[in-house]
Design a protein around this motif. Structure first.
Motif, short mmCIF file in Angstrom:
data_model
loop_
_atom_site.label_atom_id
_atom_site.label_comp_id
_atom_site.label_asym_id
_atom_site.label_seq_id
_atom_site.Cartn_x
_atom_site.Cartn_y
_atom_site.Cartn_z
N PHE A 19 70.12 76.98 43.76
CA PHE A 19 69.87 76.40 42.45
C PHE A 19 71.07 76.58 41.53
O PHE A 19 71.66 77.65 41.47
N ILE A 20 71.43 75.51 40.80
CA ILE A 20 72.48 75.64 39.79
C ILE A 20 71.87 75.50 38.39
O ILE A 20 71.94 76.41 37.58
N ILE A 21 71.25 74.33 38.13
CA ILE A 21 70.71 74.10 36.78
C ILE A 21 69.82 72.85 36.85
O ILE A 21 69.98 72.03 37.74
N ASP A 22 68.92 72.72 35.89
CA ASP A 22 68.14 71.50 35.75
C ASP A 22 68.82 70.57 34.75
O ASP A 22 69.05 70.94 33.59
N LEU A 23 69.16 69.37 35.19
CA LEU A 23 69.64 68.30 34.30
C LEU A 23 68.42 67.50 33.84
O LEU A 23 67.30 67.76 34.30
N PRO A 24 68.59 66.53 32.93
CA PRO A 24 67.40 65.85 32.39
C PRO A 24 66.49 65.25 33.46
O PRO A 24 65.28 65.36 33.37
N LEU A 25 67.08 64.61 34.50
CA LEU A 25 66.23 64.05 35.55
C LEU A 25 66.15 64.95 36.78
O LEU A 25 65.08 65.10 37.37
N CYS A 26 67.29 65.49 37.17
CA CYS A 26 67.41 66.12 38.50
C CYS A 26 67.66 67.62 38.43
O CYS A 26 68.28 68.13 37.51
N GLN A 27 67.20 68.28 39.47
CA GLN A 27 67.65 69.64 39.72
C GLN A 27 68.99 69.57 40.46
O GLN A 27 69.11 68.87 41.46
N LEU A 28 69.98 70.28 39.91
CA LEU A 28 71.30 70.32 40.54
C LEU A 28 71.39 71.58 41.41
O LEU A 28 71.12 72.69 40.94
N ARG A 29 71.74 71.39 42.68
CA ARG A 29 71.84 72.49 43.63
C ARG A 29 73.15 72.37 44.40
O ARG A 29 73.80 71.32 44.38
N MET A 30 73.54 73.44 45.10
CA MET A 30 74.74 73.38 45.94
C MET A 30 74.37 73.77 47.37
O MET A 30 73.72 74.80 47.59
N GLU A 31 74.80 72.93 48.34
CA GLU A 31 74.61 73.26 49.75
C GLU A 31 75.33 74.56 50.06
O GLU A 31 76.46 74.77 49.63
N ASN A 32 74.68 75.39 50.84
CA ASN A 32 75.28 76.67 51.20
C ASN A 32 76.18 76.50 52.43
O ASN A 32 75.88 76.99 53.51
N ASP A 33 77.29 75.76 52.21
CA ASP A 33 78.23 75.45 53.28
C ASP A 33 79.63 75.39 52.66
O ASP A 33 79.99 74.40 52.02
N GLN A 34 80.37 76.48 52.85
CA GLN A 34 81.65 76.56 52.13
C GLN A 34 82.73 75.67 52.71
O GLN A 34 83.83 75.57 52.15
N ARG A 35 82.42 74.93 53.80
CA ARG A 35 83.39 73.97 54.32
C ARG A 35 83.58 72.79 53.36
O ARG A 35 84.63 72.15 53.36
N PHE A 36 82.52 72.50 52.59
CA PHE A 36 82.57 71.35 51.68
C PHE A 36 81.98 71.75 50.33
O PHE A 36 80.87 72.27 50.30
N PRO A 37 82.68 71.46 49.22
CA PRO A 37 82.01 71.57 47.92
C PRO A 37 80.99 70.43 47.84
O PRO A 37 81.38 69.26 47.77
N TRP A 38 79.72 70.76 47.89
CA TRP A 38 78.67 69.79 48.23
C TRP A 38 77.47 70.03 47.33
O TRP A 38 76.77 71.03 47.48
#
Lengths: 137, 137
Positions: free
Chosen positions: B14-33
């Motif tokens: 989990f990163i943060i909730d934006l107005p429409l979407c929940q923003l998350r980051m894939e747990n894969d350091q090969r790609f900023p994703w």
């Protein structure tokens, strides 16, 4: 002036111009696979479109997605803008089936394209235009 | 009520909730994703969002794309909604480099994820939030 990238031109066929984008179909009968290419020179990223154009892009993407889903009865629509190989901004709308050649993986880079039979391709495009309530140009 | 798909929950943070979407980051350091997941139950296709939500999605996608590009200096942003494996509607925003593990192919299905080091991940997320002019929740 808008010039289509030569690779996009070679690998896909013209369907119709929508308000923002040229609608084309990949010449690969393994997947019902449409392309939306904003008709503005020099674009690479979606973020380079104006806010109004971004909204028009998602609207045209959804319009085409709905028509493609109704026409094909596909399991899932895949939409994407990658551009790692061809820089010119182009937006994929692909009908996916559990029985297709790449399921559940992505279509990009999956095996070799199988060109459409020309008559079947033209019939598919005519049926798509009918779903879109558009007439062939 | 919005419930996150268990696979999305397990594979991303989990990163943060934006107005429409929940923003998350894939747990894969090969790609900023990054992932954008509209916080509404039962969504599968982008076309199931209302027109206003579709516009909000592309706006949040572009906002996050710009921040990710500035932060990473990547060659290309890839955006996509596939959903062939996990049905819940989720939107990918991936920073791509010519030196990355899948270039120029797509990231989906490319090899095995390499989990982030927790400290580096938290630093990356803090820098991303800074680029977005947002504070950690």
């Amino acid at each position: 002036m808008f010039e289509l990238d030569p690779c996009l031109e070679q690998d896909s066929v013209f369907i119709i111009d929508l308000p923002l984008c040229q609608l084309r179909m990949e010449n690969d009968q393994r997947f019902p696979w449409l392309l939306l290419i904003p008709r503005q020179q020099g674009l690479v990223e979606v973020t380079e479109l104006s806010a109004a154009q971004q909204q028009q892009l998602i609207q045209e993407s959804c319009r085409v997605s709905n028509a493609l889903k109704k026409l094909t009865g596909c399991k899932k629509i895949n939409v994407a803008s990658l551009g790692n190989v061809v820089a010119q901004l182009h937006w994929h709308v692909v009908a996916r089936f559990e029985s297709d050649a790449a399921w559940p993986g992505p279509v990009w880079g999956a095996g070799e394209a199988q060109p459409w039979n020309e008559k079947e391709r033209d019939e598919f495009i005519a049926a798509l235009l009918h779903q879109l309530n558009l007439s062939a140009p």
